[in-house]
Structures are given as structure tokens and as C-alpha cells.
Design an enzyme around this catalytic site. Structure first.
Site, mmCIF file in Angstrom:
data_model
loop_
_atom_site.group_PDB
_atom_site.id
_atom_site.type_symbol
_atom_site.label_atom_id
_atom_site.label_comp_id
_atom_site.label_asym_id
_atom_site.label_seq_id
_atom_site.Cartn_x
_atom_site.Cartn_y
_atom_site.Cartn_z
ATOM 1 N N GLY A 46 0.764 -1.253 0.000
ATOM 2 C CA GLY A 46 0.000 0.000 0.000
ATOM 3 C C GLY A 46 0.787 1.292 0.000
ATOM 4 O O GLY A 46 0.301 2.307 -0.494
ATOM 5 N N ASP A 102 0.854 3.155 4.591
ATOM 6 C CA ASP A 102 -0.221 3.804 3.848
ATOM 7 C C ASP A 102 -1.317 4.312 4.778
ATOM 8 O O ASP A 102 -1.735 5.452 4.702
ATOM 9 C CB ASP A 102 -0.806 2.863 2.774
ATOM 10 C CG ASP A 102 -1.295 1.529 3.336
ATOM 11 O OD1 ASP A 102 -1.068 1.226 4.532
ATOM 12 O OD2 ASP A 102 -1.909 0.758 2.568
ATOM 13 N N ASP A 105 -5.141 1.746 10.672
ATOM 14 C CA ASP A 105 -6.576 1.513 10.838
ATOM 15 C C ASP A 105 -6.806 0.965 12.255
ATOM 16 O O ASP A 105 -6.840 1.726 13.212
ATOM 17 C CB ASP A 105 -7.000 0.537 9.726
ATOM 18 C CG ASP A 105 -8.490 0.311 9.633
ATOM 19 O OD1 ASP A 105 -9.263 1.215 9.976
ATOM 20 O OD2 ASP A 105 -8.897 -0.785 9.207
ATOM 21 N N PHE A 154 -14.047 2.744 3.911
ATOM 22 C CA PHE A 154 -12.980 2.033 3.210
ATOM 23 C C PHE A 154 -12.512 2.903 2.049
ATOM 24 O O PHE A 154 -13.275 3.195 1.138
ATOM 25 C CB PHE A 154 -13.444 0.660 2.719
ATOM 26 C CG PHE A 154 -12.294 -0.180 2.258
ATOM 27 C CD1 PHE A 154 -11.518 -0.871 3.175
ATOM 28 C CD2 PHE A 154 -11.956 -0.250 0.914
ATOM 29 C CE1 PHE A 154 -10.424 -1.622 2.761
ATOM 30 C CE2 PHE A 154 -10.870 -0.999 0.485
ATOM 31 C CZ PHE A 154 -10.111 -1.691 1.416
HETATM 32 P P1 IMP Z 1 -4.625 -2.233 10.511
HETATM 33 O O1 IMP Z 1 -3.768 -3.384 10.898
HETATM 34 O O2 IMP Z 1 -6.077 -2.488 10.799
HETATM 35 O O3 IMP Z 1 -4.167 -0.908 11.091
HETATM 36 O O4 IMP Z 1 -4.597 -2.137 8.944
HETATM 37 C C1 IMP Z 1 -3.474 -1.748 8.267
HETATM 38 C C2 IMP Z 1 -3.516 -2.159 6.816
HETATM 39 O O5 IMP Z 1 -4.806 -2.526 6.332
HETATM 40 C C3 IMP Z 1 -3.074 -0.986 5.980
HETATM 41 O O6 IMP Z 1 -1.678 -0.937 5.854
HETATM 42 C C4 IMP Z 1 -3.811 -1.204 4.682
HETATM 43 O O7 IMP Z 1 -3.034 -2.005 3.820
HETATM 44 C C5 IMP Z 1 -5.068 -1.954 5.069
HETATM 45 N N1 IMP Z 1 -6.225 -1.022 5.176
HETATM 46 C C6 IMP Z 1 -6.808 -0.565 6.294
HETATM 47 N N2 IMP Z 1 -7.827 0.277 6.030
HETATM 48 C C7 IMP Z 1 -7.872 0.371 4.683
HETATM 49 C C8 IMP Z 1 -8.718 1.111 3.767
HETATM 50 O O8 IMP Z 1 -9.629 1.882 4.135
HETATM 51 N N3 IMP Z 1 -8.442 0.935 2.449
HETATM 52 C C9 IMP Z 1 -7.454 0.124 1.986
HETATM 53 N N4 IMP Z 1 -6.657 -0.587 2.804
HETATM 54 C C10 IMP Z 1 -6.857 -0.461 4.138
#
Ligand code: IMP
Length: 187
Positions: A46, A102, A105, A154
Site C-alpha cells: 500500500g 499507507d 486503521d 474504506f
Molecule cells: P490495521 O492493521 O487495521 O491498522 O490495517 C493496516 C492495513 O490494512 C493498511 O496498511 C492497509 O493495507 C489496510 N487497510 C486498512 N484500512 C484500509 C482502507 O480503508 N483501504 C485500503 N486498505 C486499508
């Protein structure tokens, strides 16, 4: 139908992205110097566009490295399982490290990377993320450089994907609900 027809709205335009990235680079230019060059670690896939644009505005010497992380299955929700699919090519022992992400979340991916890196004895670790979705945070993680806060939607484009596609869209946008539904079969 072209890919652009799938986009419901633009959240962050190309101009806004590029303007903010210059500011983030200036913040980093004020911290790092040629005396002790950091290594910038791009979290793939990403962050590839962000990394490419960000590093073009950095004044200090640095190296780049890449890591492929997988935390999501197919679709838009986290499985909570983080895996390293491709590790760094060089040691970060005794090095300043900047993690380039990127989006943060839930925080699980970054938390995993930070804990994993901490065991490799770096001099310092800072985190730069293009996007931050604080409303979704499940685990607290330190982030030093944040491009934009985004709402609990998203998002995709500028490196971020939906089912591995749309990464080449030059802005951050949201898909039409029908596009998600047609793929995921969600209501
Ligand atoms: P986390 O572990 O939930 O913080 O997610 C991190 C990863 O999930 C990011 O590095 C992204 O690759 C993916 N991700 C999280 N939210 C989104 C979104 O809204 N769109 C696209 N990819 C996302």
C-alpha cells in the site's frame, strides 16, 4: 465501464496529497541529517506511491528498504492476523528507522511491525503514515508523521487497494457501494 466510474467520491485530491507530502518531508528534513542517515522502510504494497513521492522531497541521505506485510484477507475487514511475506534486505541494528505506512486503521499491523523491529536493536524508530483512521483503532500505536485523518470508510487509490485493484488511482477515494457489494456479496 471504466475504473473511474466505480468511484463514488474523491476524499483527498492529487493536489492535496502532493502538498501535504511536501510538508511531511519538510518535517523529516528538520529531524534527520547526513551525519546519521536513517533507513526508510516502505510497507508494501500500500505505501509504494507515498514512499516514492515522499522520498523525492527528502534532503538528507538515506537508504530505502521494503517489507511485504499481509494483514487482510479478501475484502475490507481485518482478520487481525499479521504476516511478514517479505522481510527487509538489510539489518536495522544500530540504525535510525522510519516506517512508511499507507494507513493506520485498527493498529494491529503497525503494532506487530513495531514489536518485531524493536527486537532488532535499531537506534530509533519513527512512523510516517499517509492516512490515519483513529475511529477504528483497537490498539494504541505511536505515529510521528500523519498526512491526513480519514473517516471510518474504506478508502482506496494512491497505492491503497480494494481486492488488489484501484491502487493506480492518483487520489484517495471511496467506491460506490454497489461495487463492494458485487464483489463481497454484502448488503
Ligand atoms: P490495521 O492493521 O487495521 O491498522 O490495517 C493496516 C492495513 O490494512 C493498511 O496498511 C492497509 O493495507 C489496510 N487497510 C486498512 N484500512 C484500509 C482502507 O480503508 N483501504 C485500503 N486498505 C486499508
Amino acid at each position: 465501464m471504466s475504473m473511474r466510474d466505480d468511484i463514488e467520491k474523491v476524499l483527498i485530491s492529487e493536489e492535496e496529497l502532493q502538498g501535504r507530502i511536501v510538508q511531511l518531508a519538510q518535517e523529516m528534513n528538520a529531524i534527520y541529517s547526513d551525519d546519521d542517515p536513517p533507513v526508510l522502510v516502505c510497507i508494501l504494497k500500500g505505501a509504494y506511491m507515498f514512499m516514492a513521492d515522499l522520498t523525492r522531497h527528502l534532503d538528507f541521505r538515506h537508504e530505502v528498504d521494503f517489507m511485504v506485510i499481509s494483514s487482510y484477507g479478501k475484502g475490507t475487514t481485518s482478520t487481525g492476523v499479521v504476516r511478514i511475506l517479505l522481510d527487509l534486505t538489510y539489518s536495522i541494528d544500530n540504525r535510525h528507522v522510519v516506517i512508511v505506512e499507507d494507513i493506520v486503521d485498527t493498529g494491529h499491523t503497525l503494532d506487530y511491525i513495531l514489536r518485531n523491529f524493536a527486537s532488532r536493536n535499531p537506534t530509533s524508530i519513527r512512523v510516517a503514515t499517509l492516512l490515519n483512521k483513529p475511529s477504528r483503532r483497537e490498539i494504541e500505536v505511536p505515529v510521528d508523521f500523519i498526512g491526513f485523518e480519514v473517516p471510518n470508510e474504506f478508502v482506496l487509490g494512491y497505492g491503497l487497494d480494494f481486492i488488489e485493484q484501484y491502487r493506480n488511482i492518483p487520489f484517495i477515494g471511496v467506491l460506490k457501494p454497489a461495487v463492494y457489494q458485487s464483489v463481497l456479496g454484502e448488503d
